[in-house]
Design a protein around this motif. Sequence first.
Motif, mmCIF file in Angstrom:
data_model
loop_
_atom_site.group_PDB
_atom_site.id
_atom_site.type_symbol
_atom_site.label_atom_id
_atom_site.label_comp_id
_atom_site.label_asym_id
_atom_site.label_seq_id
_atom_site.Cartn_x
_atom_site.Cartn_y
_atom_site.Cartn_z
ATOM 1 N N ALA A 184 0.835 -1.208 0.000
ATOM 2 C CA ALA A 184 0.000 0.000 0.000
ATOM 3 C C ALA A 184 0.866 1.254 0.000
ATOM 4 C CB ALA A 184 -0.920 -0.004 1.216
ATOM 5 N N ALA A 185 2.007 1.202 0.697
ATOM 6 C CA ALA A 185 2.921 2.344 0.717
ATOM 7 C C ALA A 185 3.507 2.599 -0.665
ATOM 8 C CB ALA A 185 4.041 2.098 1.735
ATOM 9 N N MET A 187 2.096 1.788 -3.555
ATOM 10 C CA MET A 187 1.024 2.328 -4.383
ATOM 11 C C MET A 187 0.770 3.800 -4.062
ATOM 12 S SD MET A 187 0.083 0.057 -6.512
ATOM 13 C CE MET A 187 -1.404 0.877 -7.083
ATOM 14 N N SER A 188 0.806 4.146 -2.776
ATOM 15 C CA SER A 188 0.590 5.535 -2.374
ATOM 16 C C SER A 188 1.695 6.429 -2.908
ATOM 17 C CB SER A 188 0.523 5.629 -0.847
ATOM 18 O OG SER A 188 -0.541 4.857 -0.335
ATOM 19 N N ALA A 189 2.933 5.920 -2.901
ATOM 20 C CA ALA A 189 4.044 6.709 -3.433
ATOM 21 C C ALA A 189 3.869 6.961 -4.929
ATOM 22 C CB ALA A 189 5.362 5.985 -3.162
ATOM 23 N N LEU A 191 1.100 7.204 -6.443
ATOM 24 C CA LEU A 191 -0.010 8.144 -6.606
ATOM 25 C C LEU A 191 0.319 9.528 -6.055
ATOM 26 C CD1 LEU A 191 -2.982 5.797 -5.636
ATOM 27 C CD2 LEU A 191 -2.361 6.572 -7.930
ATOM 28 N N ALA A 193 0.681 10.341 -2.853
ATOM 29 C CA ALA A 193 0.119 10.599 -1.518
ATOM 30 C C ALA A 193 1.192 10.315 -0.463
ATOM 31 C CB ALA A 193 -1.114 9.736 -1.284
ATOM 32 N N TRP A 195 1.747 11.539 2.520
ATOM 33 C CA TRP A 195 1.336 11.363 3.914
ATOM 34 C C TRP A 195 0.840 9.940 4.162
ATOM 35 C CZ3 TRP A 195 -3.666 10.108 5.391
ATOM 36 C CH2 TRP A 195 -4.642 10.198 4.394
ATOM 37 N N LEU A 196 0.220 9.331 3.140
ATOM 38 C CA LEU A 196 -0.191 7.932 3.272
ATOM 39 C C LEU A 196 1.017 7.004 3.287
ATOM 40 C CD1 LEU A 196 -3.361 7.468 1.030
ATOM 41 C CD2 LEU A 196 -3.180 7.201 3.501
ATOM 42 N N VAL A 197 2.050 7.359 2.525
ATOM 43 C CA VAL A 197 3.279 6.555 2.518
ATOM 44 C C VAL A 197 3.852 6.479 3.925
ATOM 45 C CG1 VAL A 197 5.633 6.393 1.659
ATOM 46 C CG2 VAL A 197 3.805 7.088 0.117
ATOM 47 N N PHE A 200 1.621 4.260 6.173
ATOM 48 C CA PHE A 200 1.750 2.835 5.861
ATOM 49 C C PHE A 200 3.114 2.289 6.283
ATOM 50 C CE2 PHE A 200 -1.629 3.437 2.436
ATOM 51 C CZ PHE A 200 -2.597 2.767 3.178
#
Length: 308
Positions: A184-185, A187-189, A191, A193, A195-197, A200
């Motif tokens: 998920a980290a 994928m967030s990177a 995209l 995002a 802060w989500l990285v 996660f």
Amino acid sequence: MTTLRTRQMAATAATALPLFALVIAKLAWGSGLPPVVASHWSGIRPDRFSDTDTYFWSVLAVCIGATVIAGIVVSTSRADQALWLSATILAGWTAASVWIASVAATLRAGSPEAATLGFWALLPVLGIVGAIAAVALLYRISRNERYGPAPTLPDPLGPDERAAWTGYARGRWASALALTVTAAAVMSALLGALWLVAAFLVLAVVGGAFASITVQVDRTGLSVASWNVRWRRIPLDSIAQAQVAVIRPGDWGGWGYRFTPRGTAVVIRGGEGIVLTHNDGRRFAVTVDSPEQGAALLNSLVTPRPAS
């Protein structure tokens, strides 16, 4: 019907209730349902939208799954049923209440973009209340819990003799969590995002810490480490006794580092482990493979052989 069985059935009914509420709401609104509703909210304002029927069938699947799992848990009398049933109640209530609240807010506002949750925001809170109630009703500390014997070494250690024991345990749930949130980290990177990285990655570190632990016993006491970093130590002079026991996650409040009325525990899987009794009566438990030698060494260190 026993009191426990009544509580189990009540928790199962609480899981099934949002399923019935969802179906009844869908039938009651009928052709008056809006074609599009908010599927995600930022505070009381919507920030993502979905087709109403598609969203409904997704939520229905979650509610049915939660109800089926609750029935299986109760029928098999799992020791950790309080945790499972609280999770099924929370999942079902949250999914169903958000769909119902989204539709109601859209109908009131006239369009999904203009919808505001208002007092409908309180509806998902019922899931949290239900989950807490399930734990309160079903979580029981067994008064007749039987621990294994307090083993000792065949030849007790002398005051100047040195010895150490190392044991290991691995947790599949933590490994799966670490792999999932790492993906998920990534994928967030991709995209953007960031802060989500960061969030996660923190979860990945926590999950990795409980994916595999090392338990060591020596003259300093018992220590727990992950990745060669010791993060929990029980001094030898605070230990009254060490026993071998079957540690069930449901009896200690779940997996991970747990704080319960009976004491603290490091639970990364169900099965055998070491249970320490402190001098003040508190307990500390840790799951570890082949714990007999570790417990025996601890007891021998706690009551060493007198010098000849």
